[in-house]
Design a protein around this motif. Sequence first.
Motif, PDB file in Angstrom:
ATOM      1  N   UNK A 173     -61.864 -34.460 -30.764  1.00 49.05           N
ATOM      2  CA  UNK A 173     -62.607 -33.370 -31.393  1.00 49.05           C
ATOM      3  C   UNK A 173     -62.333 -33.393 -32.894  1.00 49.05           C
ATOM      4  N   UNK A 174     -63.378 -33.494 -33.690  1.00 45.66           N
ATOM      5  CA  UNK A 174     -63.235 -33.533 -35.151  1.00 45.66           C
ATOM      6  C   UNK A 174     -62.248 -34.611 -35.577  1.00 45.66           C
ATOM      7  N   UNK A 175     -62.372 -35.785 -34.952  1.00 44.12           N
ATOM      8  CA  UNK A 175     -61.508 -36.945 -35.259  1.00 44.12           C
ATOM      9  C   UNK A 175     -60.045 -36.693 -34.911  1.00 44.12           C
ATOM     10  N   UNK A 176     -59.786 -35.693 -34.083  1.00 48.41           N
ATOM     11  CA  UNK A 176     -58.426 -35.424 -33.625  1.00 48.41           C
ATOM     12  C   UNK A 176     -58.371 -35.604 -32.107  1.00 48.41           C
ATOM     13  N   UNK A 177     -57.239 -36.072 -31.620  1.00 44.71           N
ATOM     14  CA  UNK A 177     -57.058 -36.279 -30.190  1.00 44.71           C
ATOM     15  C   UNK A 177     -56.531 -35.009 -29.536  1.00 44.71           C
ATOM     16  N   UNK A 178     -56.921 -34.817 -28.288  1.00 46.79           N
ATOM     17  CA  UNK A 178     -56.466 -33.632 -27.581  1.00 46.79           C
ATOM     18  C   UNK A 178     -56.325 -33.872 -26.095  1.00 46.79           C
ATOM     19  N   UNK A 179     -55.561 -32.997 -25.446  1.00 48.29           N
ATOM     20  CA  UNK A 179     -55.429 -32.999 -23.987  1.00 48.29           C
ATOM     21  C   UNK A 179     -55.738 -31.590 -23.490  1.00 48.29           C
ATOM     22  N   UNK A 180     -56.597 -31.511 -22.482  1.00 51.02           N
ATOM     23  CA  UNK A 180     -56.907 -30.239 -21.834  1.00 51.02           C
ATOM     24  C   UNK A 180     -55.950 -30.056 -20.667  1.00 51.02           C
ATOM     25  N   UNK A 181     -55.276 -28.912 -20.647  1.00 48.02           N
ATOM     26  CA  UNK A 181     -54.318 -28.583 -19.590  1.00 48.02           C
ATOM     27  C   UNK A 181     -54.761 -27.311 -18.865  1.00 48.02           C
ATOM     28  N   UNK A 182     -54.337 -27.186 -17.612  1.00 44.53           N
ATOM     29  CA  UNK A 182     -54.449 -25.897 -16.942  1.00 44.53           C
ATOM     30  C   UNK A 182     -53.556 -24.896 -17.668  1.00 44.53           C
ATOM     31  N   UNK A 183     -54.037 -23.681 -17.734  1.00 43.79           N
ATOM     32  CA  UNK A 183     -53.330 -22.642 -18.484  1.00 43.79           C
ATOM     33  C   UNK A 183     -52.323 -21.916 -17.603  1.00 43.79           C
TER      34      UNK A 183
END
Length: 281
Positions: free
Chosen positions: A67-77
């Motif tokens: 996202x916007x040239x940044x890496x991310x990980x989606x986690x359960x909250x």
Amino acid sequence: MERQEDNELECMGQGRTAEIYPYADNLLLKLYRPGFSREAVETEFRISERVYEKGLPVPRAVQLLEKDSRLGVVFERFEGSTLLSLMMQQPAELEQLSSRMAGYHYQLHRLQDVSSTMPAQKNMLKHAIQRVSSFSEREQDYLINYLSRLPQMSYICHGDYHPDNVMLARDGEQYCIIDWMTGMTGDPAGDVARTWVILMSGNLPNDEAPAIREAFDRARSIMLQHYLERYIALSGITREQIEAWMLPVAAARLDESLPPSEAAQLLEFVRTRLRLLPESI
């Protein structure tokens, strides 16, 4: 999967490596800072999957994204508060919460990764020590030789276990261990030594309220005492076994982006310990 629009995202929290945002129902996004290593993000995703499969109380890693040239990980909250925030808000519960932190750590250490799908503790420490430019070649050789003599085990270790990486639900029973970027397999005594070093020398982020920073400095010795006493009582591991790991663990921590005062304190700690050891190691 529907996610919130970008303009609705509000930062829920942040650390040295990432920011946390809400992301759809019961999910959150850990968005790493610009330029952060893709390999490190992918490693955290893979390790998070592995420890979740083992049945540990950890957030489930859902997906990798950019996202916007940044890496991310989606986690359960996980809905709750960190042990650190509870300790600062409820100082009367400091001893009990420190003991619970030890119990959670011990439960984690009862599991093994016999298939060796996670990084090895001694390899990770060795490579970190080799990257520390403050050490002379002689100091590096001495530290790595010392490390090679320590026990080789395959128990699951967190690698960065401290009260801001443990969350407790509102019911006071369910808990969750977060931030598995440094997850590894090895000797639990080394993982406890890492926690000891963090509680001994670690500082809260600079943007933390001064009153919270002062409260943490007053509480750290009590926190450390009750954490260690409880962990030793539960595990049967001795204080001497844990202390044996403190030298390489402290040395490896110098590979991180630490505040100058903390780095100077750790470097002096390492060099003092080196001077106390026999030349023959």
